[in-house]
Design an enzyme around this catalytic site. Structure first.
Site, PDB file in Angstrom:
ATOM      1  CE1 TYR A  59      47.443  34.039  32.795  1.00  0.00           C
ATOM      2  CE2 TYR A  59      48.031  34.797  34.997  1.00  0.00           C
ATOM      3  CZ  TYR A  59      47.458  35.033  33.763  1.00  0.00           C
ATOM      4  OH  TYR A  59      46.922  36.262  33.492  1.00  0.00           O
ATOM      5  CG  ASP A  67      38.033  32.858  20.679  1.00  0.00           C
ATOM      6  OD1 ASP A  67      37.875  33.871  21.395  1.00  0.00           O
ATOM      7  OD2 ASP A  67      38.090  31.695  21.150  1.00  0.00           O
ATOM      8  CE1 TYR A  90      45.027  44.315  29.340  1.00  0.00           C
ATOM      9  CE2 TYR A  90      44.478  41.996  29.623  1.00  0.00           C
ATOM     10  CZ  TYR A  90      44.731  43.083  28.802  1.00  0.00           C
ATOM     11  OH  TYR A  90      44.666  42.916  27.448  1.00  0.00           O
ATOM     12  CE  LYS A 126      48.785  36.543  30.198  1.00  0.00           C
ATOM     13  NZ  LYS A 126      48.288  36.731  28.809  1.00  0.00           N
ATOM     14  CB  SER A 141      48.754  39.579  34.104  1.00  0.00           C
ATOM     15  OG  SER A 141      48.345  39.411  35.442  1.00  0.00           O
TER      16      SER A 141
HETATM   17  C1  UD1 Z   1      44.322  36.053  39.715  1.00  0.00           C
HETATM   18  C2  UD1 Z   1      45.639  35.445  39.385  1.00  0.00           C
HETATM   19  C3  UD1 Z   1      46.354  36.360  38.425  1.00  0.00           C
HETATM   20  C4  UD1 Z   1      45.519  36.581  37.189  1.00  0.00           C
HETATM   21  C5  UD1 Z   1      44.159  37.118  37.559  1.00  0.00           C
HETATM   22  C6  UD1 Z   1      43.263  37.127  36.347  1.00  0.00           C
HETATM   23  C7  UD1 Z   1      46.285  34.158  41.392  1.00  0.00           C
HETATM   24  C8  UD1 Z   1      47.240  34.044  42.504  1.00  0.00           C
HETATM   25  N1  UD1 Z   1      46.417  35.222  40.596  1.00  0.00           N
HETATM   26  O1  UD1 Z   1      44.578  37.295  40.369  1.00  0.00           O
HETATM   27  O2  UD1 Z   1      47.584  35.778  38.079  1.00  0.00           O
HETATM   28  O3  UD1 Z   1      46.169  37.487  36.324  1.00  0.00           O
HETATM   29  O4  UD1 Z   1      43.557  36.275  38.544  1.00  0.00           O
HETATM   30  O5  UD1 Z   1      42.072  37.772  36.643  1.00  0.00           O
HETATM   31  O6  UD1 Z   1      45.415  33.334  41.206  1.00  0.00           O
HETATM   32  N2  UD1 Z   1      39.387  35.441  46.747  1.00  0.00           N
HETATM   33  C9  UD1 Z   1      38.639  34.953  47.800  1.00  0.00           C
HETATM   34  N3  UD1 Z   1      37.715  33.994  47.531  1.00  0.00           N
HETATM   35  C10 UD1 Z   1      37.503  33.490  46.292  1.00  0.00           C
HETATM   36  C11 UD1 Z   1      38.272  34.001  45.219  1.00  0.00           C
HETATM   37  C12 UD1 Z   1      39.209  34.964  45.484  1.00  0.00           C
HETATM   38  O7  UD1 Z   1      38.800  35.373  48.945  1.00  0.00           O
HETATM   39  O8  UD1 Z   1      36.646  32.593  46.125  1.00  0.00           O
HETATM   40  C13 UD1 Z   1      40.377  36.481  47.023  1.00  0.00           C
HETATM   41  C14 UD1 Z   1      41.800  36.054  46.684  1.00  0.00           C
HETATM   42  O9  UD1 Z   1      42.379  35.398  47.766  1.00  0.00           O
HETATM   43  C15 UD1 Z   1      42.444  37.385  46.354  1.00  0.00           C
HETATM   44  C16 UD1 Z   1      41.310  38.240  45.797  1.00  0.00           C
HETATM   45  O10 UD1 Z   1      40.106  37.589  46.199  1.00  0.00           O
HETATM   46  O11 UD1 Z   1      42.933  37.962  47.516  1.00  0.00           O
HETATM   47  C17 UD1 Z   1      41.322  38.345  44.300  1.00  0.00           C
HETATM   48  O12 UD1 Z   1      41.397  37.037  43.760  1.00  0.00           O
HETATM   49  P1  UD1 Z   1      41.235  36.753  42.191  1.00  0.00           P
HETATM   50  O13 UD1 Z   1      39.987  37.352  41.693  1.00  0.00           O
HETATM   51  O14 UD1 Z   1      41.437  35.284  41.977  1.00  0.00           O
HETATM   52  O15 UD1 Z   1      42.415  37.579  41.527  1.00  0.00           O
HETATM   53  P2  UD1 Z   1      44.008  37.558  41.809  1.00  0.00           P
HETATM   54  O16 UD1 Z   1      44.386  36.444  42.688  1.00  0.00           O
HETATM   55  O17 UD1 Z   1      44.402  38.926  42.207  1.00  0.00           O
END
Ligand code: UD1
Length: 331
Positions: free
Chosen positions: A146, A28, A173, A150, A121
């Protein structure tokens, strides 16, 4: 060898590997991990993995690991993972994520190490046409560097398997959340978290003032996006099974792919409500606009992993929240 073994998923996997009796070498570069996690791993397992502070983008340094240690299998977590950072600096992401993968594979080929498990992912699926997504659902054009790394990483690995020098399991994942039950290891986002769960727990303890829900006008029951949240310890256990499958030569082909999710979708609002119920904490949140690049709804068909890897997610949403909350309150 576990690359990125002090990171979030890596550290949980190292714990499961040590507890299953494997000897572990962690490589790491500490670019997004803290060294104290190493002593936490030792505290949980009462065992000592080898730790090498090495940047896998350095080809000579990577080769030296393979020269010095007899490696049976590699689990390759080491990668940068911020979508927004990758949009701002795409070449850095290609160089880091693909450069390190290339150096690991070239070293494996040279030193005749055949087995590798790769961290992929659900991001490779983009906005899916059909739900739930299976391993055969097509790739969609990646919306970030990113995501491309992948997709390209998987393609590089598929070519390596076809070339006959490696046996490969790719694990895709869904949304990893939660922490080890000991609360000694967990997710450690640097700066403002991008991901939902750490943003929720940080808002809950008062490190952040307010959570913004990115859009409530999606075509879902409550208008917020739907994800397949998966407990990081369940995810870690799948890596042990995948490694054993490679070592015991149980695979059906030299390149196998498994989705790792629970198969259940929960919306952002459902997660917020569950958090409030499980922790008894009122969350300060507001509805905001959509975040560019977000997928409306995605969850896994994990039946292939259930059937073939003999793996099943065992920990539910409440346990994901409880453990994430316990960890947040301990750091
Ligand atoms: C994100 C990445 C994905 C990555 C993964 C790693 C994007 C578009 N995708 O997935 O490529 O593999 O993280 O864990 O960034 N949300 C809120 N408020 C916040 C944060 C998130 O409403 O402050 C919502 C987002 O809009 C989304 C959901 O929560 O709908 C999940 O978000 P997040 O945890 O960032 O994951 P992904 O977007 O699914």
């Amino acid at each position: 060898m576990v690359t990125g073994g002090l990171g979030y998923i890596g550290s949980h996997t190292v714990v499961e590997l040590l507890q299953a009796g494997f000897n572990v070498i962690i490589a790491d570069n500490l670019s997004n991990a803290d060294i104290f996690i190493l002593s936490r791993i030792q505290e949980i397992t009462k065992r000592e993995p080898v730790f090498l502070e090495i940047d896998l983008c350095d080809y000579e340094a990577t080769q030296t690991i393979f020269q010095q240690y007899k490696i049976d299998a590699v689990i390759h977590f080491a990668a940068l993972k911020s979508v927004s950072e990758s949009v701002a600096n795409p070449l850095f992401y290609y160089q880091n994520n693909l450069g390190s993968l290339m150096n690991v594979l070239l070293s494996m080929k040279k030193y005749r190490v055949r087995n590798i498990v790769f961290s992929s992912s659900a991001t490779v699926y983009g906005e899916p046409d059909k739900l739930p997504v299976t391993e055969n659902s097509p790739f969609k054009k990646a919306l970030s560097a990113y995501g491309s790394t992948k997709q390209m990483g998987e393609e590089i690995l598929e070519s390596s398997a076809a070339n006959g020098f490696a046996d490969i399991i790719v694990l895709r994942y869904f949304n990893p959340v939660g922490a080890h039950e000991s609360a000694l290891i967990g997710e450690l986002p640097r700066g403002i978290p991008n991901n939902l769960m750490p943003f929720i727990t940080q808002t809950g303890v008062g490190k952040r003032e307010k959570l913004t829900v990115f859009g409530d006008d999606y075509n879902t029951a409550d208008g917020t996006c739907i994800r397949d949240f998966i407990h990081v310890v369940d995810l870690a256990k799948a890596h042990v099974l995948a490694t054993e499958r490679l070592l015991n030569r149980k695979y059906e082909s030299a390149f196998e792919i498994f989705n790792l999710g629970t198969g259940n979708g929960f919306s952002v609002m459902q997660l917020i409500n569950a958090f409030q119920r499980v922790t008894g904490t009122t969350l300060n949140y507001q509805i905001g606009g959509r975040r560019a690049g977000d997928i409306e709804c995605i969850y896994a068909d994990a039946s292939k992993a259930n059937r073939i890897l003999k793996w099943k997610a065992e920990l539910g949403l409440d346990e994901m929240i409880r453990s994430a909350w316990k960890w947040e309150n301990s750091i």
